[in-house]
Structures are given as structure tokens and as C-alpha cells.
Design a protein around this motif. Structure first.
Motif, mmCIF file in Angstrom:
data_model
loop_
_atom_site.group_PDB
_atom_site.id
_atom_site.type_symbol
_atom_site.label_atom_id
_atom_site.label_comp_id
_atom_site.label_asym_id
_atom_site.label_seq_id
_atom_site.Cartn_x
_atom_site.Cartn_y
_atom_site.Cartn_z
ATOM 1 N N VAL A 13 0.840 -1.214 0.000
ATOM 2 C CA VAL A 13 0.000 0.000 0.000
ATOM 3 C C VAL A 13 0.865 1.249 0.000
ATOM 4 N N TYR A 14 1.891 1.291 0.848
ATOM 5 C CA TYR A 14 2.748 2.472 0.930
ATOM 6 C C TYR A 14 3.463 2.732 -0.388
ATOM 7 N N VAL A 15 4.030 1.683 -0.973
ATOM 8 C CA VAL A 15 4.775 1.858 -2.219
ATOM 9 C C VAL A 15 3.835 2.254 -3.355
ATOM 10 N N GLY A 16 2.630 1.646 -3.393
ATOM 11 C CA GLY A 16 1.666 2.005 -4.429
ATOM 12 C C GLY A 16 1.247 3.457 -4.350
ATOM 13 N N ILE A 17 0.912 3.921 -3.141
ATOM 14 C CA ILE A 17 0.534 5.326 -2.964
ATOM 15 C C ILE A 17 1.715 6.243 -3.292
ATOM 16 N N GLY A 18 2.903 5.851 -2.814
ATOM 17 C CA GLY A 18 4.085 6.668 -3.074
ATOM 18 C C GLY A 18 4.392 6.768 -4.551
ATOM 19 N N GLY A 19 4.280 5.658 -5.285
ATOM 20 C CA GLY A 19 4.540 5.685 -6.718
ATOM 21 C C GLY A 19 3.581 6.593 -7.460
ATOM 22 N N TYR A 20 2.304 6.550 -7.095
ATOM 23 C CA TYR A 20 1.314 7.400 -7.762
ATOM 24 C C TYR A 20 1.566 8.878 -7.456
ATOM 25 N N VAL A 21 1.881 9.182 -6.187
ATOM 26 C CA VAL A 21 2.143 10.578 -5.810
ATOM 27 C C VAL A 21 3.386 11.095 -6.527
ATOM 28 N N ILE A 22 4.428 10.257 -6.626
ATOM 29 C CA ILE A 22 5.657 10.678 -7.297
ATOM 30 C C ILE A 22 5.400 10.932 -8.780
ATOM 31 N N ALA A 23 4.608 10.054 -9.397
ATOM 32 C CA ALA A 23 4.298 10.239 -10.818
ATOM 33 C C ALA A 23 3.557 11.542 -11.054
ATOM 34 N N ARG A 24 2.674 11.915 -10.124
ATOM 35 C CA ARG A 24 1.857 13.117 -10.305
ATOM 36 C C ARG A 24 2.550 14.391 -9.832
ATOM 37 N N LEU A 25 3.325 14.305 -8.754
ATOM 38 C CA LEU A 25 3.881 15.508 -8.149
ATOM 39 C C LEU A 25 5.322 15.789 -8.541
ATOM 40 N N ILE A 26 6.024 14.794 -9.077
ATOM 41 C CA ILE A 26 7.416 15.004 -9.482
ATOM 42 C C ILE A 26 7.554 14.945 -10.992
ATOM 43 N N ALA A 69 4.684 11.736 -31.522
ATOM 44 C CA ALA A 69 4.000 10.981 -32.570
ATOM 45 C C ALA A 69 2.989 10.010 -31.970
ATOM 46 N N SER A 70 3.312 9.419 -30.828
ATOM 47 C CA SER A 70 2.371 8.517 -30.154
ATOM 48 C C SER A 70 1.119 9.260 -29.721
ATOM 49 N N ALA A 71 1.293 10.500 -29.241
ATOM 50 C CA ALA A 71 0.133 11.298 -28.826
ATOM 51 C C ALA A 71 -0.774 11.597 -30.013
ATOM 52 N N LEU A 72 -0.180 11.823 -31.180
ATOM 53 C CA LEU A 72 -0.983 12.068 -32.380
ATOM 54 C C LEU A 72 -1.778 10.829 -32.798
ATOM 55 N N CYS A 73 -1.303 9.646 -32.387
ATOM 56 C CA CYS A 73 -1.995 8.390 -32.709
ATOM 57 C C CYS A 73 -3.002 7.990 -31.642
ATOM 58 N N GLY A 74 -3.238 8.865 -30.668
ATOM 59 C CA GLY A 74 -4.252 8.581 -29.661
ATOM 60 C C GLY A 74 -3.734 8.014 -28.361
ATOM 61 N N VAL A 75 -2.427 7.919 -28.193
ATOM 62 C CA VAL A 75 -1.838 7.401 -26.953
ATOM 63 C C VAL A 75 -1.572 8.570 -26.012
ATOM 64 N N ASP A 76 -1.895 8.391 -24.738
ATOM 65 C CA ASP A 76 -1.649 9.421 -23.731
ATOM 66 C C ASP A 76 -0.297 9.148 -23.066
ATOM 67 N N PRO A 77 0.769 9.881 -23.450
ATOM 68 C CA PRO A 77 2.094 9.614 -22.859
ATOM 69 C C PRO A 77 2.121 9.780 -21.348
ATOM 70 N N THR A 102 2.802 7.194 -16.058
ATOM 71 C CA THR A 102 2.335 6.856 -14.712
ATOM 72 C C THR A 102 2.277 5.348 -14.511
ATOM 73 N N GLN A 103 1.761 4.625 -15.498
ATOM 74 C CA GLN A 103 1.690 3.177 -15.392
ATOM 75 C C GLN A 103 3.080 2.555 -15.317
ATOM 76 N N ALA A 104 4.030 3.095 -16.107
ATOM 77 C CA ALA A 104 5.394 2.569 -16.089
ATOM 78 C C ALA A 104 6.067 2.829 -14.743
ATOM 79 N N ILE A 105 5.823 4.009 -14.164
ATOM 80 C CA ILE A 105 6.403 4.318 -12.857
ATOM 81 C C ILE A 105 5.861 3.380 -11.790
#
Length: 299
Positions: free
Chosen positions: A78-91, A188-196, A201-204
């Protein structure tokens, strides 16, 4: 000969932990192309959290050992999951378009914060788990006397399974193709409909999960993960992946496994005090050689 083979098999376990860390690091760096020093801290923080919560459940809540271990696993996840999401969004999200060094400085500060948080939570004390699954498993026949513990075998199998699963996802699924596309050409990925941003966030989260798993496995085997372990491991993984390349997680994992094997052999034949210095010297030599070869190709 038997001594050498025992060191080699012990090195396989060490190599498995390094491979997990390197694989997780490239999952992030391959997308962001930014130097991240927080992975080693996440490794140590995961192990420390698991040990501290297990000790709390055992000594304060009077749980049985399996129940205390389970509680430690749940809280660490739980701690690592929350921390990873916060880091992806805030850093990463605010600093993605800025200078490359901003993420380096931010993750260095994050590493120091996590190290101090673990130290304060433990009251600057070391808590140790009891030996778990320490029964020897004989290898290469009983006459040589070479063995690994049950926990070592499990850790190696888990690491190989995670890396193999990651490669199957990378090479055989749409998620892997999207990761490679965003890594090569995010616009180019964003132009093809992918949200970088979503892919990042998923990769982090995936990378932090892999590194947290490595910290959990290390805590189970060694019984303790010290406060300053994260910085050393983070620097080693950074040098390893820089030498092996940031574009392929499997290449980084293989390079990290070699370094883990070298560490095991060095500890068996030379002074442990000079082990980290020898490893960093080897990595610097490989980096310098690789850089010179690339410059020669450009010329």
C-alpha cells in the motif's frame, strides 16, 4: 572447485536482485529519459517498511509470525503504491518538460526523505527478521556439498519469473508496443491517440512495484535492510544501466546480473571493504570504453 561453484550459485541470488532493480529502472528511464535516484530508496523503503510492520505486528499486536509477515507485506504494498502514484503526479508530471537535471535533484531529495523517514520510524534501530526457509537445497549432487537455501531458490525463481513476464509483455502485447512507441516518439504517439502521461504513470507504478519486490525479497533473505542501503543500490543500478543502455530493460537486467555475480566472487576472494570501490571502478571503465567506441563510430 567446490568453493568457486558455491560462490557462483550464491552470486546467482545476488544477480537476481540486481536484475530486478535494473529492469525496473529502465521501465522509467526508457520513457522519461531522466536520471532517477529514487529506485534504490524505494528498494530500501519497501524492505524497511515490511520489517518494521512485521516487528510491530509480532511484538505489539501479538500476532503469529505468518500473520505479522502478511501484515508487513500488505502495508508495504500500500505504501509503495501510494508513493509511486504521488511521485508520478507531483514530481514527473510537473517536471517532465523542464531541464533534465530537475528530476535528478527531485529524486535525490526524495531518496534522502525516504531514508530519513525509515530511520525515524525505526528510532535509528535495526530490526531483524528470524531466519526463514533456511533449509539447504543440495545442488550438483551431495558429494560436492554445494547448496542454496529454500528462500534463495524461491527468490531466484521469482526474479526470473518477473523478468520473463515483463519481456513477454514487452514483446507480445499492446502494452509493450505502446511503451516502445512512447519511448521512441512520445509526440507521434500522442498524435496516434496514446496518452504519454498515462503511460508514464503506469510505467512508474510498474517500476516501483518491481523495485519494491526486490526490497521485499532482500529483507526476507538478509533479515534486515539498513537505512543507507538505498543510495548505494540506486547509484549502482544507475551506473549499470548507463553501461548497458537505457532502451532495453532485458539488457539492463543482464548487465546487472553480471555485476551481482562479480560482487559475489569478489567477496569470496578479496576484502569486502573494497567490493563497492571495485564494482564502481569496473562500471566506470565499461562506461568510458563504451563512450569511446560510440565516438569512434560517429567519426
Amino acid at each position: 572447485m567446490a568453493y568457486f561453484l558455491q560462490l557462483v550459485f550464491n552470486g546467482i541470488h545476488n544477480a537476481a536482485l540486481y536484475a530486478l532493480l535494473a529492469y525496473g529502472y529502465v521501465l522509467i528511464h526508457g520513457l522519461t529519459h531522466r536520471t532517477d535516484l529514487s529506485l534504490g530508496a524505494i528498494f530500501a523503503f519497501s524492505g524497511q517498511t515490511f520489517i518494521l510492520v512485521t516487528a510491530f505486528g509480532w511484538s505489539i499486536l501479538w500476532m503469529t509470525l505468518p500473520a505479522a509477515l502478511s501484515l508487513g507485506i500488505v502495508v508495504a504494498v500500500v505504501y509503495v503504491g501510494i508513493g509511486g502514484y504521488v511521485i508520478a503526479r507531483l514530481i514527473y508530471a510537473p517536471l517532465d518538460a523542464g531541464n533534465r537535471n530537475t528530476v535528478l535533484v527531485a529524486t535525490l531529495g526524495l531518496s534522502i526523505f525516504l531514508m530519513e523517514l525509515s530511520r525515524i520510524a525505526a528510532d535509528t534501530r535495526d530490526y531483524w527478521l528470524p531466519p526463514l526457509l533456511a533449509t539447504p537445497v543440495r545442488l550438483l549432487g551431495p558429494e560436492l556439498g554445494i547448496s542454496l537455501t529454500q528462500l534463495q531458490v524461491i527468490n531466484i525463481a521469482v526474479a526470473l519469473g518477473v523478468v520473463a513476464t515483463g519481456e513477454v509483455i514487452m514483446l507480445r502485447t499492446s502494452a509493450g508496443r505502446i511503451w516502445r512507441a512512447v519511448s521512441d516518439e512520445p509526440k507521434a504517439s500522442a498524435l496516434c491517440g496514446v496518452d504519454p502521461s498515462r503511460v508514464r504513470t503506469q510505467a512508474i507504478l510498474a517500476a516501483y512495484g518491481v523495485c519494491a519486490l526486490a526490497g521485499f525479497l532482500a529483507a526476507l533473505y538478509y533479515g534486515n535492510v539498513s537505512f543507507n542501503t538505498g543510495m548505494i543500490f540506486g547509484l549502482k543500478i544507475l551506473f549499470i544501466t548507463a553501461a548497458g543502455g537505457f532502451s532495453r530493460p532485458l539488457h539492463a537486467a543482464c548487465g546487472a546480473a553480471i555485476v551481482g555475480m562479480v560482487e559475489s566472487l569478489w567477496g569470496g576472494y578479496f576484502s569486502v571493504l573494497w567490493r563497492d570501490a571495485a564494482v564502481f571502478s569496473l562500471l566506470v571503465f565499461v562506461l568510458a570504453t563504451r563512450t569511446n567506441a560510440q565516438d569512434a563510430e560517429r567519426i
